[in-house]
Write an enzyme that holds these catalytic residues in place. Structure first.
Site, short mmCIF file in Angstrom:
data_model
loop_
_atom_site.label_atom_id
_atom_site.label_comp_id
_atom_site.label_asym_id
_atom_site.label_seq_id
_atom_site.Cartn_x
_atom_site.Cartn_y
_atom_site.Cartn_z
N GLU A 262 40.43 42.46 29.37
CA GLU A 262 41.31 43.25 30.22
C GLU A 262 41.03 44.73 29.96
O GLU A 262 40.90 45.15 28.80
CB GLU A 262 42.78 42.97 29.93
N HIS B 35 61.37 39.40 37.73
CA HIS B 35 60.16 40.16 37.38
C HIS B 35 59.12 39.95 38.49
O HIS B 35 58.17 39.19 38.36
CB HIS B 35 59.62 39.69 36.04
N GLU C 239 44.72 48.14 36.06
CA GLU C 239 44.53 46.97 35.20
C GLU C 239 43.51 46.05 35.86
O GLU C 239 43.65 45.69 37.03
CB GLU C 239 45.86 46.24 34.99
N ARG D 228 41.37 42.44 35.31
CA ARG D 228 41.17 41.18 34.59
C ARG D 228 40.20 40.31 35.39
O ARG D 228 39.97 40.58 36.57
CB ARG D 228 42.50 40.43 34.43
#
Length: 590
Positions: free
Chosen positions: A309, A109, A455, A457
């Site tokens: 987030e 991953h 995304e 954060r």
């Protein structure tokens, strides 16, 4: 060792049809042949046809390698499954003698070529070591003063398994990545992170860190070169005592850990509230603007909860905002959960999203990107209501893990922008304004290089004060290592932009975005660093290919002295480059 937790025992069971559908869509979306690599297409170089004769008791077998987005692949490499740390040392000595290189292989991953580079000539004599078969033990150990708990774990254990084990003993960590199916060794290699800074009035908790998982390391066991014995050996290094520990705690593929001891803290349940009703103009508003004055900016939520987030689907104006907060008692409006992965509508693709995603990749209908973004937003908005997932409460790890391998496989760039907490909204706003304008101007020219989501954060830095090891220093190559020239920087804004891997014009879009980030956040009020596991170093045709970024920009972002120290230690521990590949040879050097 205590008995191991089996993730399947707690995870919600998916139907066979749902899994097959998601896998089929993923394959259609990725659409990358096995001959495609990070740097472009190469003729496939098969691993040597005869199985290598490994040290006694170890057997080589063939295995393909496919990374998360299918961009770095190999149709068949030799691999083995070491059972002990000594097996790894034996393999290292064998590799040194025979001219092979070793790469730890967990769940693949990752996006970047830190494991293998693709089906190029350099991967011919590479042996993958699958740590997930045997190197999975874990046990609680006596913690040092200042930490409520400590755990010894082998590096092949899955993060999801480890966190569930800790939770069963009332322990946990503040930061984890969203996917739980990652090995501990892989997450430490690239200093994996979550999203957290102290909320207004929140006191630091013993054993926890707002930085990366690598900042929890108390000691680690690695296979390293012993000059006196002229061989690779198993050796343990201690945080605060051995500089080698700070270098190996985030080694970006230039080392191999077999076991670590991590400090951990008491687990406090979390509440996660999702919102999809705040416009991007308001959430990412410029500081001091009228929109920012309404109290709904990203920084406002950060102050209230500390854990935020934003997932912003392409060509939409209502991000999916997640806000986690410490919540020892369940609020009356929250639905209790007892297992991770509580957003099934994002884990297995609904039919409308699957059809659109398939058309983009299979038919080249990239102009459907706005429709795909709208479909993803609609699925999230309706799915949160339909599954009662808008307000959840439970053990921390059950809300920290929310991304399954069955989700849409996209490519992603990744950066951490170090800055002051007071400047977070400025960073977010300037990025959002640039990204939005570039997306619109591309569409006006009939180009749709991004069809996924942004995304955002925010996390803390790897501060030694959060370590229970006396004399600890930050991991040398951690992306969130404090910069020696900028003590005012106290947090990092993590930014990722995702799209399907074969999207035309994506590399050029990423290249321009990267140059914007490096130019805008150049060390004045903020500083850009690359995220090791993601995409960076873009040219107009490839990732990880801009030699100036690799050879100059990245080392400078750490400070030459810090970078040189890390490289020197890693070279000393592995002078023969057994743990490395052609890409890390170019990256991890002075």
């Amino acid at each position: 060792m205590p008995e191991h937790f089996t993730p399947e025992a707690r995870a919600p069971r998916l139907s066979r049809r749902a899994v097959i559908r998601a896998a089929a869509v993923t394959a259609a979306v990725v659409g990358v042949p096995l001959q495609t690599s990070a740097a472009g297409a190469h003729p496939a170089a098969a691993a040597p046809s005869a199985a290598p004769e490994l040290p006694a008791g170890l057997t080589a077998y063939r295995t393909p390698y496919v990374n998360w987005a299918g961009e770095i692949t190999h149709s068949g490499l030799w691999a083995c499954a070491p059972r002990t740390a000594q097996d790894v040392a034996d393999l290292a000595n064998w590799a040194h003698r025979e001219g092979w290189r070793l790469r730890a292989r967990g769940k693949a991953h990752t996006w970047s070529p830190l494991t293998i580079t693709g089906p190029a000539e350099s991967d011919e004599r590479v042996l993958l070591m699958d740590t997930t078969h045997h190197l999975t033990g874990m046990e609680l150990v006596t913690p040092p003063a200042g930490a409520p708990g400590a755990v010894r774990a082998q590096t092949g254990v899955l993060l999801e398994t480890l966190m569930a084990f800790l939770a069963d003993h009332g322990l946990g960590v503040t930061n984890t990545p969203a996917p739980g199916e990652l090995t501990l060794g892989g997450t430490l290699a690239i200093d994996a992170h979550g999203t957290s800074v102290p909320a207004a009035g929140e006191a630091a908790r013993p054993g926890h860190t707002y930085g990366s998982l690598s900042n929890l390391v108390l000691s680690l066991t690695a296979v390293v070169w012993d000059t006196g014995r002229a061989e690779y050996v198993v050796r343990t290094f201690h945080r605060g005592t051995d500089d080698e520990c700070e270098a190996l705690a985030a080694h970006i593929g230039r080392g191999l850990l077999t076991e670590v001891v991590l400090q951990v803290g008491e687990e406090v349940p979390l509440r996660c509230v999702s919102r999809v009703d705040i416009s991007s103009d308001e959430l990412f508003a410029a500081p001091g603007s009228a929109a920012a004055g309404r109290g709904n900016t990203f920084a406002d939520f950060l102050d209230r909860a500390g854990r935020v987030e934003a997932i912003w689907f392409a060509f939409t104006d209502r991000p999916w905002l997640k806000v986690w907060s410490l919540s020892p008692q369940r609020p009356a409006t929250s639905r209790p959960v007892s297992h991770p992965y509580n957003y099934p509508f994002s884990d297995v693709l609904p039919t409308p999203v699957a059809r659109l995603a398939g058309r983009l990749a299979a038919e080249g209908a990239w102009f459907l990107a706005p429709e795909l973004g709208l479909a993803q937003y609609t699925v999230a908005a309706t799915g949160l209501t339909a599954t009662l997932a808008g307000d959840l409460w439970g053990p921390a790890h059950t809300l920290q893990f929310y991304l399954r391998p069955t989700t849409l496989r996209e490519t992603a760039n990744g950066y951490a922008v170090l800055t002051r907490r007071a400047d977070v909204q400025r960073v977010v706003s300037e990025f959002a304004a640039y990204y939005s304008e570039q997306l619109k101007s591309s569409a006006l020219r009939g180009r749709y290089p991004v069809n996924g989501q942004v995304e955002i954060r925010v996390g803390g830095l790897d501060r030694p004060a959060e370590s229970a090891a006396p004399g600890a220093r930050p991991p040398l190559l951690s992306v969130v290592r404090p910069h020696p020239d900028h003590p005012e920087f106290d947090c990092a804004v993590w930014i990722d932009v995702l799209t399907q891997p074969t999207t035309p014009g994506a590399h050029a879009f990423y290249r321009d975005l990267e140059r914007f980030l490096l130019r805008t956040f150049d060390g004045g009020y903020a500083l850009t660093r690359v995220e090791w596991s993601k995409g960076w170093g873009y040219t107009d045709t490839a990732a990880w290919a801009d030699q100036e970024v690799i050879g100059t920009v990245i080392p400078a972002s750490y400070g030459r002295g810090q970078w040189a120290e890390a490289v020197g230690i890693l070279d000393r521990l592995d002078p023969h480059g057994v743990f490395g590949n052609d890409f890390t040879d170019r990256l991890v050097r002075v």
